[in-house]
Structure formats: structure tokens, C-alpha cells
Design a protein around this motif. Structure first.
Motif, PDB file in Angstrom:
ATOM      1  N   GLU A  61       3.703  -7.490  -0.060  1.00  0.00           N
ATOM      2  CA  GLU A  61       4.342  -7.844  -1.337  1.00  0.00           C
ATOM      3  C   GLU A  61       4.253  -9.343  -1.550  1.00  0.00           C
ATOM      4  O   GLU A  61       4.243 -10.108  -0.587  1.00  0.00           O
ATOM      5  CB  GLU A  61       5.828  -7.455  -1.343  1.00  0.00           C
ATOM      6  N   LYS A  86      -1.234  -4.262 -13.485  1.00  0.00           N
ATOM      7  CA  LYS A  86      -0.049  -3.415 -13.642  1.00  0.00           C
ATOM      8  C   LYS A  86      -0.276  -2.339 -14.701  1.00  0.00           C
ATOM      9  O   LYS A  86       0.043  -1.167 -14.487  1.00  0.00           O
ATOM     10  CB  LYS A  86       1.156  -4.280 -14.001  1.00  0.00           C
ATOM     11  N   SER A  87      -0.864  -2.709 -15.821  1.00  0.00           N
ATOM     12  CA  SER A  87      -1.098  -1.727 -16.891  1.00  0.00           C
ATOM     13  C   SER A  87      -2.122  -0.673 -16.481  1.00  0.00           C
ATOM     14  O   SER A  87      -2.092   0.451 -16.979  1.00  0.00           O
ATOM     15  CB  SER A  87      -1.528  -2.413 -18.190  1.00  0.00           C
ATOM     16  N   GLY A  89      -2.143   0.571 -13.554  1.00  0.00           N
ATOM     17  CA  GLY A  89      -1.493   1.380 -12.521  1.00  0.00           C
ATOM     18  C   GLY A  89      -1.933   1.039 -11.108  1.00  0.00           C
ATOM     19  O   GLY A  89      -1.713   1.809 -10.184  1.00  0.00           O
ATOM     20  N   ILE A  91      -1.062  -1.964  -9.444  1.00  0.00           N
ATOM     21  CA  ILE A  91       0.070  -2.575  -8.750  1.00  0.00           C
ATOM     22  C   ILE A  91       1.355  -2.216  -9.474  1.00  0.00           C
ATOM     23  O   ILE A  91       1.338  -1.756 -10.624  1.00  0.00           O
ATOM     24  CB  ILE A  91      -0.064  -4.115  -8.644  1.00  0.00           C
ATOM     25  N   GLU A  92       2.457  -2.440  -8.798  1.00  0.00           N
ATOM     26  CA  GLU A  92       3.772  -2.255  -9.415  1.00  0.00           C
ATOM     27  C   GLU A  92       4.662  -3.400  -8.972  1.00  0.00           C
ATOM     28  O   GLU A  92       4.446  -4.013  -7.933  1.00  0.00           O
ATOM     29  CB  GLU A  92       4.381  -0.905  -9.041  1.00  0.00           C
ATOM     30  N   GLY A  93       5.655  -3.691  -9.813  1.00  0.00           N
ATOM     31  CA  GLY A  93       6.581  -4.768  -9.512  1.00  0.00           C
ATOM     32  C   GLY A  93       7.969  -4.239  -9.221  1.00  0.00           C
ATOM     33  O   GLY A  93       8.393  -3.225  -9.775  1.00  0.00           O
ATOM     34  N   LYS A  94       8.663  -4.947  -8.329  1.00  0.00           N
ATOM     35  CA  LYS A  94      10.038  -4.605  -7.991  1.00  0.00           C
ATOM     36  C   LYS A  94      10.875  -5.866  -8.128  1.00  0.00           C
ATOM     37  O   LYS A  94      10.569  -6.881  -7.485  1.00  0.00           O
ATOM     38  CB  LYS A  94      10.096  -4.053  -6.560  1.00  0.00           C
ATOM     39  N   TYR A 102       5.365  -7.988  -6.286  1.00  0.00           N
ATOM     40  CA  TYR A 102       4.347  -6.998  -6.619  1.00  0.00           C
ATOM     41  C   TYR A 102       3.734  -6.443  -5.345  1.00  0.00           C
ATOM     42  O   TYR A 102       3.627  -7.125  -4.326  1.00  0.00           O
ATOM     43  CB  TYR A 102       3.259  -7.625  -7.491  1.00  0.00           C
ATOM     44  N   HIS A 105       0.069  -0.220  -5.714  1.00  0.00           N
ATOM     45  CA  HIS A 105       0.671   1.086  -5.974  1.00  0.00           C
ATOM     46  C   HIS A 105      -0.344   2.221  -5.829  1.00  0.00           C
ATOM     47  O   HIS A 105       0.003   3.331  -5.482  1.00  0.00           O
ATOM     48  CB  HIS A 105       1.259   1.091  -7.391  1.00  0.00           C
ATOM     49  N   ASN A 106      -1.607   1.919  -6.069  1.00  0.00           N
ATOM     50  CA  ASN A 106      -2.664   2.922  -6.093  1.00  0.00           C
ATOM     51  C   ASN A 106      -3.345   3.002  -4.725  1.00  0.00           C
ATOM     52  O   ASN A 106      -4.021   2.071  -4.290  1.00  0.00           O
ATOM     53  CB  ASN A 106      -3.680   2.554  -7.178  1.00  0.00           C
TER      54      ASN A 106
END
Length: 118
Positions: A61, A86-87, A89, A91-94, A102, A105-106
Motif C-alpha cells: 500500500e 482506479k477507474s 478497477g 487499484i483501490e483506495g482505502k 492505494y 485490487h486486480n
């Protein structure tokens, strides 16, 4: 490194270190799936975005500030790259207080990145 050869309806992808063999039947591949993969590859096709992903692969992260120092680019530029990842898909943020961390995610992208650096 991969060797790719095709015979009639099958594509064989064999890794040089012989750890993995993937056999794909071309008849099972849908055009929509290929279009989706092509779009994903377009998002990856930028050195800064690859650098972001390799950093995330290494550290797990990271926030924008740490990525900015790694890339030596303005925060706004790094944020734009993150928004694209992110758009898509990838990575994702927390949220953690005032910052967002970040991570990848994939899982398919994680595998692809590991192949690229091997």
C-alpha cells in the motif's frame, strides 16, 4: 519470459522456468473479453502507471505523496494516473484519516506485473 506458439485452435504459453503452462482454447475466447483485456492493457501502457503498480506490488500500500517522491512528478500528475488505474478497477483506495492508501485490487494485473519483472 514466455514462448508463444499456436497450433490450430490452441495457444500454448509456456514459461521458460517451466513453472506454469497455460493452454487456451481460442474458441472459448469472447470478443468482449478481448476488448476488455485490450482496454486494461491501454491503461497499463504508460511508464508512470507501471511504476506506480510496481511500487504497490513491492510495498503493498502507498499514498499519493510516497508515489510522488518515487516518480518525481507533481502530485496532480500522479493523482491523474491513479484516477485512471482506479477507474479501470486495477487499484483501490482505502481512507486512513486524511490520506488515502492505494493497493492493487486486480489479481490478474498482479500476476501480469510479476511476469513482467521476472
Amino acid at each position: 519470459m514466455f514462448l508463444v506458439s499456436s497450433y490450430s485452435l490452441l495457444i500454448y504459453i509456456i514459461s521458460i522456468d517451466q513453472r506454469e503452462v497455460i493452454i487456451i482454447n481460442i474458441d472459448d475466447i469472447k470478443k468482449e473479453d478481448l476488448e476488455e483485456k485490450a482496454e486494461m492493457l491501454k491503461v497499463l501502457a504508460h511508464p508512470s502507471r507501471l511504476c506506480i503498480l510496481f511500487k504497490l506490488l513491492k510495498v503493498g500500500e502507498s499514498n499519493v505523496t510516497n508515489m510522488q517522491h518515487c516518480l518525481s512528478e507533481p502530485q496532480s500528475t500522479v493523482s491523474q494516473h491513479i484516477a485512471k488505474l482506479k477507474s479501470a478497477g486495477i487499484i483501490e483506495g482505502k481512507r486512513n484519516g486524511t490520506e488515502i492508501n492505494y493497493r492493487i485490487h486486480n489479481k490478474e494485473i498482479e500476476k501480469l506485473l510479476k511476469v513482467l519483472i521476472s
